[in-house]
Design a protein around this motif. Sequence first.
Motif, PDB file in Angstrom:
ATOM      1  N   THR A  54      -3.527  -3.642  10.852  1.00 54.17           N
ATOM      2  CA  THR A  54      -2.108  -3.395  10.629  1.00 54.17           C
ATOM      3  C   THR A  54      -1.920  -2.017  10.042  1.00 54.17           C
ATOM      4  O   THR A  54      -2.785  -1.532   9.293  1.00 54.17           O
ATOM      5  CB  THR A  54      -1.498  -4.452   9.681  1.00 54.17           C
ATOM      6  N   THR A  55      -0.821  -1.388  10.357  1.00 57.35           N
ATOM      7  CA  THR A  55      -0.554  -0.056   9.818  1.00 57.35           C
ATOM      8  C   THR A  55      -0.183  -0.102   8.347  1.00 57.35           C
ATOM      9  O   THR A  55      -0.034   0.936   7.708  1.00 57.35           O
ATOM     10  CB  THR A  55       0.583   0.628  10.605  1.00 57.35           C
ATOM     11  N   ASP A  56      -0.019  -1.308   7.788  1.00 55.32           N
ATOM     12  CA  ASP A  56       0.242  -1.439   6.360  1.00 55.32           C
ATOM     13  C   ASP A  56      -1.043  -1.454   5.538  1.00 55.32           C
ATOM     14  O   ASP A  56      -0.991  -1.416   4.311  1.00 55.32           O
ATOM     15  CB  ASP A  56       1.002  -2.749   6.071  1.00 55.32           C
ATOM     16  N   SER A  57      -2.190  -1.534   6.188  1.00 54.29           N
ATOM     17  CA  SER A  57      -3.452  -1.650   5.450  1.00 54.29           C
ATOM     18  C   SER A  57      -3.975  -0.279   5.037  1.00 54.29           C
ATOM     19  O   SER A  57      -3.541   0.763   5.533  1.00 54.29           O
ATOM     20  CB  SER A  57      -4.492  -2.376   6.299  1.00 54.29           C
ATOM     21  N   THR A 263       9.641   4.576   5.825  1.00 52.72           N
ATOM     22  CA  THR A 263       9.956   3.372   5.054  1.00 52.72           C
ATOM     23  C   THR A 263      11.079   2.562   5.680  1.00 52.72           C
ATOM     24  O   THR A 263      11.184   1.363   5.441  1.00 52.72           O
ATOM     25  CB  THR A 263      10.382   3.742   3.626  1.00 52.72           C
ATOM     26  N   ASN A 264      11.947   3.234   6.447  1.00 50.05           N
ATOM     27  CA  ASN A 264      13.163   2.604   6.986  1.00 50.05           C
ATOM     28  C   ASN A 264      14.040   2.057   5.862  1.00 50.05           C
ATOM     29  O   ASN A 264      14.788   1.087   6.055  1.00 50.05           O
ATOM     30  CB  ASN A 264      12.807   1.494   7.988  1.00 50.05           C
ATOM     31  N   ILE A 265      13.950   2.675   4.701  1.00 48.32           N
ATOM     32  CA  ILE A 265      14.757   2.301   3.539  1.00 48.32           C
ATOM     33  C   ILE A 265      15.733   3.441   3.249  1.00 48.32           C
ATOM     34  O   ILE A 265      15.327   4.604   3.179  1.00 48.32           O
ATOM     35  CB  ILE A 265      13.873   2.031   2.306  1.00 48.32           C
ATOM     36  N   ARG A 461       6.415   0.456   0.045  1.00 47.45           N
ATOM     37  CA  ARG A 461       5.474   0.174   1.149  1.00 47.45           C
ATOM     38  C   ARG A 461       5.567  -1.274   1.622  1.00 47.45           C
ATOM     39  O   ARG A 461       4.942  -1.649   2.608  1.00 47.45           O
ATOM     40  CB  ARG A 461       4.044   0.472   0.673  1.00 47.45           C
ATOM     41  N   ASN A 462       6.351  -2.091   0.916  1.00 49.64           N
ATOM     42  CA  ASN A 462       6.387  -3.519   1.224  1.00 49.64           C
ATOM     43  C   ASN A 462       7.781  -4.026   1.564  1.00 49.64           C
ATOM     44  O   ASN A 462       8.092  -5.191   1.346  1.00 49.64           O
ATOM     45  CB  ASN A 462       5.814  -4.311   0.038  1.00 49.64           C
ATOM     46  N   VAL A 467      11.516  -3.020  -3.355  1.00 51.06           N
ATOM     47  CA  VAL A 467      11.736  -1.761  -4.077  1.00 51.06           C
ATOM     48  C   VAL A 467      12.188  -2.061  -5.507  1.00 51.06           C
ATOM     49  O   VAL A 467      13.056  -2.899  -5.742  1.00 51.06           O
ATOM     50  CB  VAL A 467      12.794  -0.898  -3.369  1.00 51.06           C
ATOM     51  N   GLY A 468      11.572  -1.370  -6.460  1.00 48.30           N
ATOM     52  CA  GLY A 468      11.923  -1.571  -7.864  1.00 48.30           C
ATOM     53  C   GLY A 468      11.230  -2.765  -8.493  1.00 48.30           C
ATOM     54  O   GLY A 468      11.454  -3.060  -9.666  1.00 48.30           O
ATOM     55  N   THR A 469      10.381  -3.458  -7.724  1.00 55.19           N
ATOM     56  CA  THR A 469       9.630  -4.604  -8.252  1.00 55.19           C
ATOM     57  C   THR A 469       8.141  -4.334  -8.108  1.00 55.19           C
ATOM     58  O   THR A 469       7.725  -3.462  -7.339  1.00 55.19           O
ATOM     59  CB  THR A 469       9.975  -5.898  -7.496  1.00 55.19           C
ATOM     60  N   HIS A 470       7.331  -5.092  -8.827  1.00 53.75           N
ATOM     61  CA  HIS A 470       5.875  -5.003  -8.744  1.00 53.75           C
ATOM     62  C   HIS A 470       5.407  -3.547  -8.782  1.00 53.75           C
ATOM     63  O   HIS A 470       4.667  -3.075  -7.922  1.00 53.75           O
ATOM     64  CB  HIS A 470       5.357  -5.682  -7.466  1.00 53.75           C
TER      65      HIS A 470
END
Length: 517
Positions: A54-57, A263-265, A461-462, A467-470
Motif C-alpha cells: 500500500t502507498t500508506d506503508s 493528503t486530499n485534506i 497521513r491517516n 487530523v489533530g488526533t494521535h
Amino acid sequence: MYQRLAHKLNICVILFFAAAIIAVCSSGAYAASVPKASGQINSDVGAILRESSTTDSAVLTVLPDNTKVTIHKEVYKTVSSTAKSDRWYYVTAKGQKGYVRADLIDGVNYGRVKGRITQGGVNYRKGPGTSMPVVGVFSKDTNVTVVLKANPVYSTRGTSFTWYKIKYNKKTYYVCSSKIELIDEKPASSSSSSSSSSSSSSSSSSSSQSGSSSGKTSSSATNMTDKQFESYLKKQGFPESYKKKLRVLHKAHPNWVFVAYKTNIKWSSALSKQTSGGTSLVSGSFPSSYRDGSRQYEKGWYKADKKVVAYYMDPRNFLNEKSIYMFEDLSYKPAYQKKSVVNAILSPTKLPKYGFGASIFVSAGKANKVSPVFLASRARLETGNGGDAVNGTKILGKKVYNPFNIGAFGGTNPLYNGLLYAYGKGWTTPTKAVRGGAKELAKNYINKGQYTGYYQRFNVRNGAGKVGTHQYMTNIMAPYSEALSTKNSYAKYGITNKSLVFEIPIYTSMPKSTKLP
C-alpha cells in the motif's frame, strides 16, 4: 455447568473441522516448491520499495531503474480489476524484501512447476479470488503449469488465501491453490514471459505515491538531469510553490529523493483542527504574540496562535537545508545510521551521564526497524536537559526511566504521569526504557503511517478524520528542532549526500504563503 461443557465441546468440534479444512486447503499446495519469477524496475526515476502493499506503508528504499528483482508473489488490491496498477509484487531486491507496484516492473520471467487439478468442476479465472470473472472449468486430473503465488483481496479468497497463477493453453489464469497438486519443478525460462490474459499491457504509469514515471531511461531516482527532475516533479504532483525550493535542494543534493503525498485534506480544515483546544502549544519563552490567550495548558506552555500553527504546519517553510529532515523516512537504514552519528546527537546532552549511551539507541533501532538517529533526536528533544524522567526517579519504590516522555501528558503533573507509565511498563533501566520506548514508537506511530517527524506532529497521513488526533507531541516546533539536530549530526559524519528519502505532504486550497506574527 452442563451448558458450559456443551459449549466447550461445540467449540472443540468447530476447531477440529476448521483444522481439517485448513489441512485440505494446504494439502498438495506445497508438495513441491512454488516457483519465483524475475524482473527489473522500469521507471526512469526508480520505484519505491515499501514495507507492505500500500502507498500508506513505510518507504524502505528507492530502487533505481533497471534494478533486478526476484518476485515471490502477486498481491491483488481489488476484487475485479486485473490491471497492473491495481496489484503489487512482493520482491527481493538489493538484499531487501518489500513490495513494489506491478506496473513498475517489466521483463518478468517466470519459473515453472507442473500441477494437476485434484477434483472436477474447478473454475479458472482472470484473477485470483472468487469475484474475478470465470473463464472456464477444469475437469479432474487436468495438467497445468504453475508459475507464481498470488494473494486475492481477503474477502474473496475462497478456500485458500493463496491462489496460483497458472499457464494453460499458452494463456495465464488463476486457480485456488487447494485445487492443485504440485508435481515437479523446472528452472525459469530464459525468455521473457508472454503477456498475461489477465492483465493490461505494461508501461510504467505515474503516481504521486510511488515516485514512478512513464518511459524508460538509464537514469535512476537520484542524480537526475535538470530536465528529468522537472519531469519528475510534475509527475509527483508538486505545486509550483514547492518546486522552487526543491530545485535548490536537488541542485545541492542530487542523490536526495522527494516523494509527494497528496493528503486530499483542505488546508483550512486541517488548520482548524490543529488550533483546537490544547492540540498545538508554544513555549512561554517565545514572544507573547505567539500565544493565543494567557491560559497555561501545561506549565510554561500556552496555546499557539493560529498564525504560528499555520507557519509550522506549512511544509513549504521547511524545504531547506536545515529543516528538510522533518520529512525524512524514519525506518532503519544501517548503512548510515551508525553509532557515531547517534553519539553526535547525544553528546551535547545530559543523557550519556545517566546511562543513555549511543549503543542502546542503535540496538533498539535495529530491533524495531526504526532509525536510531530519530530515537536519539527524540530523546534529546524530550529529556536532553536531564531531569526526573531520566535520572532514576523512584516510583513506588522502583527507579524508572522515560527518555521519550511517553505518557507524560494530562493533569497538573504530566511528568509524574509519564513516570507512572514507565513504572507500569517496567522501564527500570535506561536500556529497558529506550528499547521499550522504541517498540511503542514503532508500533503506535511508525507502523501507522506516521513515519516522519512531520507526520508525528501533524497527523495528516491517516485521513481527514484523524487530523489533530494521535499526535506524539503538542509542541508546535518539535519537528523543526529534531530536524536541526539530525542535520548537524549528518553533516558532521558526511551523511548529508546519501540517498535520503523525504516524503512531503500537500494540502488542497493552500494559501499563497504563511508567516509568523
